[in-house]
Design an enzyme around this catalytic site. Structure first.
Site, PDB file in Angstrom:
ATOM      1  N   ASP A 254       4.131  42.786  -0.006  1.00 53.89           N
ATOM      2  CA  ASP A 254       3.724  43.598   0.333  1.00 53.89           C
ATOM      3  C   ASP A 254       4.352  42.875   1.953  1.00 53.89           C
ATOM      4  O   ASP A 254       5.367  42.049   2.259  1.00 53.89           O
ATOM      5  CB  ASP A 254       2.550  43.744   0.861  1.00 53.89           C
ATOM      6  CG  ASP A 254       1.543  45.069   1.320  1.00 53.89           C
ATOM      7  OD1 ASP A 254       2.045  45.819   2.391  1.00 53.89           O
ATOM      8  OD2 ASP A 254       1.062  46.162   0.129  1.00 53.89           O
TER       9      ASP A 254
ATOM     10  N   TYR B 258       8.410  52.940 -14.709  1.00 50.57           N
ATOM     11  CA  TYR B 258       8.856  52.090 -15.236  1.00 50.57           C
ATOM     12  C   TYR B 258       7.796  52.133 -16.893  1.00 50.57           C
ATOM     13  O   TYR B 258       6.783  51.777 -15.948  1.00 50.57           O
ATOM     14  CB  TYR B 258       9.648  51.124 -15.120  1.00 50.57           C
ATOM     15  CG  TYR B 258      11.032  50.746 -13.229  1.00 50.57           C
ATOM     16  CD1 TYR B 258      11.506  51.213 -14.453  1.00 50.57           C
ATOM     17  CD2 TYR B 258      10.949  50.042 -12.522  1.00 50.57           C
ATOM     18  CE1 TYR B 258      12.943  51.893 -13.545  1.00 50.57           C
ATOM     19  CE2 TYR B 258      11.591  49.651 -11.589  1.00 50.57           C
ATOM     20  CZ  TYR B 258      12.478  50.612 -11.984  1.00 50.57           C
ATOM     21  OH  TYR B 258      13.902  51.019 -11.541  1.00 50.57           O
TER      22      TYR B 258
ATOM     23  N   HIS C  19      -0.332  46.797   6.334  1.00 54.59           N
ATOM     24  CA  HIS C  19      -0.367  46.668   4.614  1.00 54.59           C
ATOM     25  C   HIS C  19      -1.306  45.670   3.899  1.00 54.59           C
ATOM     26  O   HIS C  19      -2.267  46.129   3.276  1.00 54.59           O
ATOM     27  CB  HIS C  19       0.474  47.364   4.496  1.00 54.59           C
ATOM     28  CG  HIS C  19       0.904  48.270   2.898  1.00 54.59           C
ATOM     29  ND1 HIS C  19       0.640  48.187   1.966  1.00 54.59           N
ATOM     30  CD2 HIS C  19       0.228  49.654   3.372  1.00 54.59           C
ATOM     31  CE1 HIS C  19       0.975  48.857   0.997  1.00 54.59           C
ATOM     32  NE2 HIS C  19       0.317  50.421   1.734  1.00 54.59           N
TER      33      HIS C  19
ATOM     34  N   ASN D 191       2.810  58.162  -1.947  1.00 51.30           N
ATOM     35  CA  ASN D 191       1.506  59.606  -1.625  1.00 51.30           C
ATOM     36  C   ASN D 191       3.028  60.573  -1.214  1.00 51.30           C
ATOM     37  O   ASN D 191       3.283  60.862  -0.058  1.00 51.30           O
ATOM     38  CB  ASN D 191       1.512  58.734   0.126  1.00 51.30           C
ATOM     39  CG  ASN D 191       0.836  57.639  -0.249  1.00 51.30           C
ATOM     40  OD1 ASN D 191      -0.260  57.558  -1.429  1.00 51.30           O
ATOM     41  ND2 ASN D 191       0.507  56.122   0.722  1.00 51.30           N
TER      42      ASN D 191
ATOM     43  N   SER E  28      -1.825  53.058  -1.868  1.00 47.88           N
ATOM     44  CA  SER E  28      -1.514  52.066  -2.032  1.00 47.88           C
ATOM     45  C   SER E  28      -3.420  51.144  -2.692  1.00 47.88           C
ATOM     46  O   SER E  28      -2.934  50.099  -3.159  1.00 47.88           O
ATOM     47  CB  SER E  28      -1.646  51.044  -1.118  1.00 47.88           C
ATOM     48  OG  SER E  28      -0.128  51.905  -0.225  1.00 47.88           O
TER      49      SER E  28
END
Length: 321
Positions: free
Chosen positions: A78, A214, A111, A202, A263
């Site tokens: 992150d 994946y 974040h 989002n 997230s």
């Protein structure tokens, strides 16, 4: 680019799962009696807040148990993490700056700190309760001060995680297109036994991001207190739906803030996976099995409650306790 806008039981579906030869009904917590947001409650009290996401997953009894010496190694790829935050004290054991190797990590975007609080905030009578006290966080900086990054840094970060032999990788962001090199290193991580959890994105009804798209990556979307999809949620390759609206968590400036996004839902799923690994004997999971990611995926499916269209909600909401 990241989008971070940052108890009564009611049975919504009669699912059953097999565990220890006993059938167990899974229930959803009714959050409709919570008339205030967690942030509003936090601003009115000096006591520790149990976020609605933690309550809905019914893991509070697990948080009250005495810590064991066993720890789960969780990598958060992150923007970095504020290691000096009071609620994350002692949780970050290693850091790696994949953007500028060797340089110190500062979470200017905020974040990564928000994600870390959901997964691992200390049960210490202040702030919030995170999902698991028994995790070691490996902070990998792959996003800059604007929440942007590149494939090269992400791949470099995942390779570092392989070297560190982490058990879970949390990727609370994504990109709209496939990348062969990213897919290759993700496959390598999963084939080595690492569980990869990623945000579906989002995207307001558009397709899921990668690496969530994946195969064998756990793709997570966001729901609100009523177990309805968030307005910003993606559609497509979705595996599970977890809390991701009005989530109170740790902030980069050392305080607390409320955010929304897939997230945050991804961080909750990583917390669930960490709890499963800590209880591997109970769930009859072989930690040395290279098929561990598939075994955990199967267990999550068996402990899920269908919420609606699979393209929107995946297998639904997960309740492991």
């Amino acid at each position: 680019m990241i989008f971070l806008t940052c108890t009564t039981l009611v049975i919504l579906k009669n699912n059953s799962v097999e565990n220890d030869d006993k059938k167990k009904e899974i229930e959803l917590v009714n959050n409709s009696t919570d008339y205030q947001s967690d942030l509003q409650l936090f601003e009115k009290t000096n006591e520790q807040i149990v976020p609605w996401g933690v309550k809905s997953l019914v893991i509070e009894d697990q948080l009250e148990q005495k810590n064991t010496n066993e720890r789960v190694k969780v990598a958060i790829l992150d923007s970095g993490i504020n290691v000096n935050h009071e609620d994350l004290s002692g949780k970050i054991v290693k850091e790696f700056n994949a953007i500028n190797p060797g340089q110190p990590i500062i979470d200017e975007f905020g974040h990564g700190t928000a994600v870390a609080g959901i997964i691992a905030a200390n049960n210490n009578k202040i702030g919030i309760k995170g999902m698991s006290a028994n995790v070691e966080i490996y902070s990998v900086k792959v996003l800059d001060h604007k929440g942007k990054g590149n494939i090269e840094s992400l791949i470099k970060g995942i390779r570092w995680c392989l070297e560190q032999k982490v058990q879970v990788i949390n990727v609370s962001f994504g990109m709209t297109s496939d990348n062969p090199e990213l897919r290759k290193v993700i496959d390598k991580a999963i084939n080595s036994g690492i569980i990869v959890v990623a945000a579906s994105g989002n995207n307001y009804g558009l397709g899921s991001d990668f690496p969530a798209g994946y195969k064998d990556v756990i793709s997570v979307t966001a729901i609100n207190k009523s177990y309805k999809k968030a307005s910003f949620s993606a559609k497509g390759k979705i595996d599970f739906s977890l809390p991701g609206v009005d989530i109170l968590t740790t902030s980069k400036d050392g305080t607390y803030a409320q955010y929304s996004g897939t997230s945050l839902a991804t961080a909750y799923m990583t917390g669930v996976v960490a709890l499963i690994l800590l209880k591997h004997n109970y769930y009859r999971i072989d930690m040395d099995n290279k098929n561990l990611p598939k075994d955990v995926m199967t267990l999550l499916k068996n402990h899920s409650i269908k919420l609606g269209n699979k393209e929107v909600y995946g297998y639904g909401f997960v309740r492991i306790y």
